[in-house]
Design an enzyme around this catalytic site. Structure first.
Site, PDB file in Angstrom:
ATOM      1  N   LYS A  22       0.954  -1.154  -0.093  1.00 34.59           N
ATOM      2  CA  LYS A  22       0.071   0.011  -0.093  1.00 34.59           C
ATOM      3  C   LYS A  22       0.939   1.365   0.163  1.00 34.59           C
ATOM      4  O   LYS A  22       0.661   2.141  -0.816  1.00 34.59           O
ATOM      5  CB  LYS A  22      -0.728  -0.087   1.333  1.00 34.59           C
ATOM      6  N   ASN A  23       1.750   1.596   1.007  1.00 36.88           N
ATOM      7  CA  ASN A  23       2.247   2.666   1.174  1.00 36.88           C
ATOM      8  C   ASN A  23       3.280   2.864   0.050  1.00 36.88           C
ATOM      9  O   ASN A  23       3.825   3.998  -0.090  1.00 36.88           O
ATOM     10  CB  ASN A  23       3.157   2.742   2.525  1.00 36.88           C
ATOM     11  N   CYS A 117      -5.055   7.502   9.380  1.00 40.82           N
ATOM     12  CA  CYS A 117      -5.373   6.786  10.513  1.00 40.82           C
ATOM     13  C   CYS A 117      -5.533   7.571  11.603  1.00 40.82           C
ATOM     14  O   CYS A 117      -4.847   8.748  11.796  1.00 40.82           O
ATOM     15  CB  CYS A 117      -4.374   5.659  10.657  1.00 40.82           C
ATOM     16  N   ARG A 122      -0.532  14.585  13.574  1.00 46.00           N
ATOM     17  CA  ARG A 122       0.452  14.198  12.581  1.00 46.00           C
ATOM     18  C   ARG A 122       0.953  15.487  11.693  1.00 46.00           C
ATOM     19  O   ARG A 122       0.483  15.916  10.840  1.00 46.00           O
ATOM     20  CB  ARG A 122      -0.501  13.490  11.479  1.00 46.00           C
ATOM     21  N   ASP A 305       3.905  -0.242  12.251  1.00 49.72           N
ATOM     22  CA  ASP A 305       2.795  -0.885  11.694  1.00 49.72           C
ATOM     23  C   ASP A 305       2.623  -2.226  11.878  1.00 49.72           C
ATOM     24  O   ASP A 305       1.536  -2.936  11.535  1.00 49.72           O
ATOM     25  CB  ASP A 305       2.747  -0.608  10.092  1.00 49.72           C
ATOM     26  N   ARG A 397      -9.099  -0.332   3.951  1.00 51.24           N
ATOM     27  CA  ARG A 397      -8.102   0.929   3.200  1.00 51.24           C
ATOM     28  C   ARG A 397      -6.826   0.077   2.838  1.00 51.24           C
ATOM     29  O   ARG A 397      -6.321   0.686   2.051  1.00 51.24           O
ATOM     30  CB  ARG A 397      -7.691   1.896   4.587  1.00 51.24           C
TER      31      ARG A 397
HETATM   32  N1  EPU Z   1       6.501  13.726  11.790  1.00 52.96           N
HETATM   33  C1  EPU Z   1       6.617  14.930  12.301  1.00 52.96           C
HETATM   34  N2  EPU Z   1       6.670  16.133  11.297  1.00 52.96           N
HETATM   35  C2  EPU Z   1       6.644  15.677   9.976  1.00 52.96           C
HETATM   36  C3  EPU Z   1       6.305  14.422   9.467  1.00 52.96           C
HETATM   37  C4  EPU Z   1       6.353  13.356  10.495  1.00 52.96           C
HETATM   38  O1  EPU Z   1       6.720  15.380  13.230  1.00 52.96           O
HETATM   39  O2  EPU Z   1       6.808  16.507   9.112  1.00 52.96           O
HETATM   40  C5  EPU Z   1       6.559  12.584  12.911  1.00 52.96           C
HETATM   41  C6  EPU Z   1       5.177  12.020  12.964  1.00 52.96           C
HETATM   42  O3  EPU Z   1       4.214  12.595  13.839  1.00 52.96           O
HETATM   43  C7  EPU Z   1       5.355  10.494  13.592  1.00 52.96           C
HETATM   44  C8  EPU Z   1       6.649  10.547  13.017  1.00 52.96           C
HETATM   45  O4  EPU Z   1       7.471  11.729  12.616  1.00 52.96           O
HETATM   46  O5  EPU Z   1       5.794  10.718  14.924  1.00 52.96           O
HETATM   47  C9  EPU Z   1       6.823   9.212  11.739  1.00 52.96           C
HETATM   48  O6  EPU Z   1       6.089  10.002  10.877  1.00 52.96           O
HETATM   49  P1  EPU Z   1       6.348   9.601   9.165  1.00 52.96           P
HETATM   50  O7  EPU Z   1       6.354  10.951   8.432  1.00 52.96           O
HETATM   51  O8  EPU Z   1       7.381   8.740   8.974  1.00 52.96           O
HETATM   52  O9  EPU Z   1       4.972   8.916   8.980  1.00 52.96           O
HETATM   53  P2  EPU Z   1       3.914   8.865   7.658  1.00 52.96           P
HETATM   54  O10 EPU Z   1       4.777   9.288   6.560  1.00 52.96           O
HETATM   55  O11 EPU Z   1       2.960   9.861   7.983  1.00 52.96           O
HETATM   56  C10 EPU Z   1       3.898   6.676   6.947  1.00 52.96           C
HETATM   57  C11 EPU Z   1       3.025   5.408   6.748  1.00 52.96           C
HETATM   58  C12 EPU Z   1       2.352   4.937   7.963  1.00 52.96           C
HETATM   59  C13 EPU Z   1       3.376   4.613   8.923  1.00 52.96           C
HETATM   60  C14 EPU Z   1       4.562   5.688   9.153  1.00 52.96           C
HETATM   61  C15 EPU Z   1       5.754   5.024   9.885  1.00 52.96           C
HETATM   62  C16 EPU Z   1       2.209   6.046   4.388  1.00 52.96           C
HETATM   63  C17 EPU Z   1       1.121   6.445   3.698  1.00 52.96           C
HETATM   64  N3  EPU Z   1       1.872   5.853   5.942  1.00 52.96           N
HETATM   65  O12 EPU Z   1       3.299   7.439   7.534  1.00 52.96           O
HETATM   66  O13 EPU Z   1       1.533   3.754   7.875  1.00 52.96           O
HETATM   67  O14 EPU Z   1       3.095   3.999  10.281  1.00 52.96           O
HETATM   68  O15 EPU Z   1       4.850   6.060   7.859  1.00 52.96           O
HETATM   69  O16 EPU Z   1       6.339   4.063   9.384  1.00 52.96           O
HETATM   70  O17 EPU Z   1       3.170   5.671   3.971  1.00 52.96           O
HETATM   71  C18 EPU Z   1      -0.086   2.341   7.977  1.00 52.96           C
HETATM   72  O18 EPU Z   1       0.257   2.035   6.802  1.00 52.96           O
HETATM   73  O19 EPU Z   1      -0.995   1.805   8.728  1.00 52.96           O
HETATM   74  C19 EPU Z   1       0.338   3.667   8.363  1.00 52.96           C
HETATM   75  C20 EPU Z   1       0.103   4.453   9.470  1.00 52.96           C
END
Ligand code: EPU
Length: 419
Positions: A22-23, A117, A122, A305, A397
């Site tokens: 998915k991601n 989610c 976030r 995850d 999803r």
């Molecule tokens: N964060 C910040 N600032 C930012 C971006 C992130 O503080 O600008 C923090 C977030 O709040 C969090 C941490 O950094 O505490 C990690 O966030 P990250 O940006 O890595 O997560 P994401 O890109 O929003 C993706 C996956 C998530 C998965 C995370 C961590 C996608 C679409 N989503 O989210 O997947 O948990 O990386 O591996 O790729 C899932 O698939 O169930 C899911 C939630």
């Protein structure tokens, strides 16, 4: 309300084929916009988040054609909008990839601020910092975001925290920027490498994806490619846990075992036996399941995850386990559901302490988020008797054909209207 009825208590066993990630798919689909050409993408999971992404692409003007259940042809030459206003974009975190994907083509990009989610706050400050360092101005940080630039220029970006989304957005933004961009302290997840591989196949110049530093030299011309998305390591991990949680032996196939090293190591540490082939892993259940400690970390550490699914397995392990959630502020809400099934779990901030109990009992369960939803299916499969699960839109999803796949492994699960 749509839900699942699960009559649990029997081992899940057999073979399950894993879908595309998915991601990775969400990022690769958004990335097709940059290429301004035709891409054919295979191994795209047929799930809600992907379908929303395809709708967003159509809204932007792309010609999107499904050429099979898991293949899609996307012609982005006709894209003529730079803003994502699709009402459902807000429900999907990954919609912010369109900022990076559109800015290089139009010098302007906008999206409604993403949700996704229920995992607590976030922030996207690291994305915004990256845009600014590559020559963009950013407006309206609440409600929606617009990024614009007269001249997208390469630059040096050191991320304060390791972020999957900010890393991918950095890659997307830099591929068309003038000169060299160096992204440091980046995420190393398989989907980072996948989006870089797709773009490189289409003519980009990205080096170092999968390491701490990614170097990108901007290019202007791209070519058509036929690309296949990597297998979903989280879907694979979910089934690898579902087997031993119910005392069954599971073979997960069409995977890249290396992507699952941290999950495999944890399964071994709780007493399971693993056999690994080129593209499969067989997990045999533990004779006696024992407790462990889990700390979620960016890749290659234990993935957040997989935290809810593994914590569910630990509910019936001998001894006391500790699960530390280091990525998301709010990823333990599902533990209340497990406690109602008889689990002994105490959450204190970032840690859940789980004292093993002999068995779980059936209950009426709800899904709090995507991975918590997968954990609910595992928990219901562990408990002898009939459980119901609601709020299953979260699960759907991200898990392709979850009911059919679980059924093929022997789970008595039905999708039904639950009052
Ligand atoms: N964060 C910040 N600032 C930012 C971006 C992130 O503080 O600008 C923090 C977030 O709040 C969090 C941490 O950094 O505490 C990690 O966030 P990250 O940006 O890595 O997560 P994401 O890109 O929003 C993706 C996956 C998530 C998965 C995370 C961590 C996608 C679409 N989503 O989210 O997947 O948990 O990386 O591996 O790729 C899932 O698939 O169930 C899911 C939630």
């Amino acid at each position: 309300m749509d839900g699942y009825i699960v009559n649990g208590g029997r081992p899940l066993s057999g073979e399950v084929e894993i879908s595309g990630a998915k991601n990775a798919a969400l990022a690769v689909l958004a990335a097709t916009v940059i290429t301004d050409t035709v891409s054919v993408i295979d191994n795209v999971p047929d799930i809600y988040d992907v379908n929303i992404t395809l709708e967003i692409l159509r809204d932007l003007g792309a010609r999107v054609e499904k050429i099979g259940k898991n293949s899609v042809s996307i012609d982005t030459r006709s894209v003529d909008r730079f803003d994502v206003v699709h009402e459902k974009a807000r429900s999907m975190r990954a919609s912010y990839y369109f900022l990076g994907a559109l800015i290089g083509r139009f010098g302007k990009a906008g999206v409604v601020l993403p949700g996704g989610c229920n995992l607590g706050p976030r922030p996207i400050d690291q994305h915004l910092k990256m845009f600014k360092l590559l020559g963009c101005s950013v407006e309206g940080e609440y409600g929606s975001v617009t990024v614009s630039t007269d001249r997208l220029t390469g630059g040096q970006v050191f991320f304060d925290i390791v972020s999957v989304g900010a890393t991918i957005n950095g890659i997307l933004t830099a591929v068309r920027a003038e000169g060299l961009t160096v992204l440091e302290n980046v995420a190393k997840e398989p989907h980072i490498v996948d989006v870089a591989n797709f773009l490189n196949a289409a003519g980009a110049d990205i080096r170092g994806a999968g390491t701490d530093i990614i170097k990108i030299r901007g290019v202007k011309e791209f070519k058509s490619v036929h690309y296949s998305v990597v297998p979903d390591q989280i879907e694979a991990g979910t089934y690898m846990v579902a087997g031993p949680a119910t005392g069954g032996k599971i073979k997960v196939s069409r995977i890249i075992p290396k992507h699952l090293e941290s999950v495999s190591a944890k399964l071994e540490s709780v007493g399971c036996t693993l056999e690994e082939g080129d593209d499969y892993i067989v997990v045999s259940p533990a004779k006696t399941l024992v407790s462990t400690t889990i700390r979620t970390m960016p890749h290659p550490g234990f993935p957040t995850d997989m935290q809810p699914q593994f914590a569910t397995l630990l509910c019936t392990a001998n001894g006391t386990s500790a699960v530390y959630e280091n990525i998301w502020d709010s990823r333990f809400r599902y533990t209340d559901e497990l406690v109602r099934m008889g689990a002994d779990i105490h959450v204190d901030g970032k840690v859940a302490v789980i004292s093993g109990v002999p068995r779980l009992y059936p209950a009426q369960l709800r899904c709090w988020d995507l991975r918590a939803g997968a954990a609910m299916i595992i928990a219901a499969a562990m408990a002898e008797g009939v459980s119901t699960i609601t709020d299953i839109h979260h699960v759907e999803r991200g898990y392709e054909n979850v009911v059919d796949k679980m059924r093929a492994l022997g789970l008595d699960i039905t999708r039904a209207d639950i009052q």
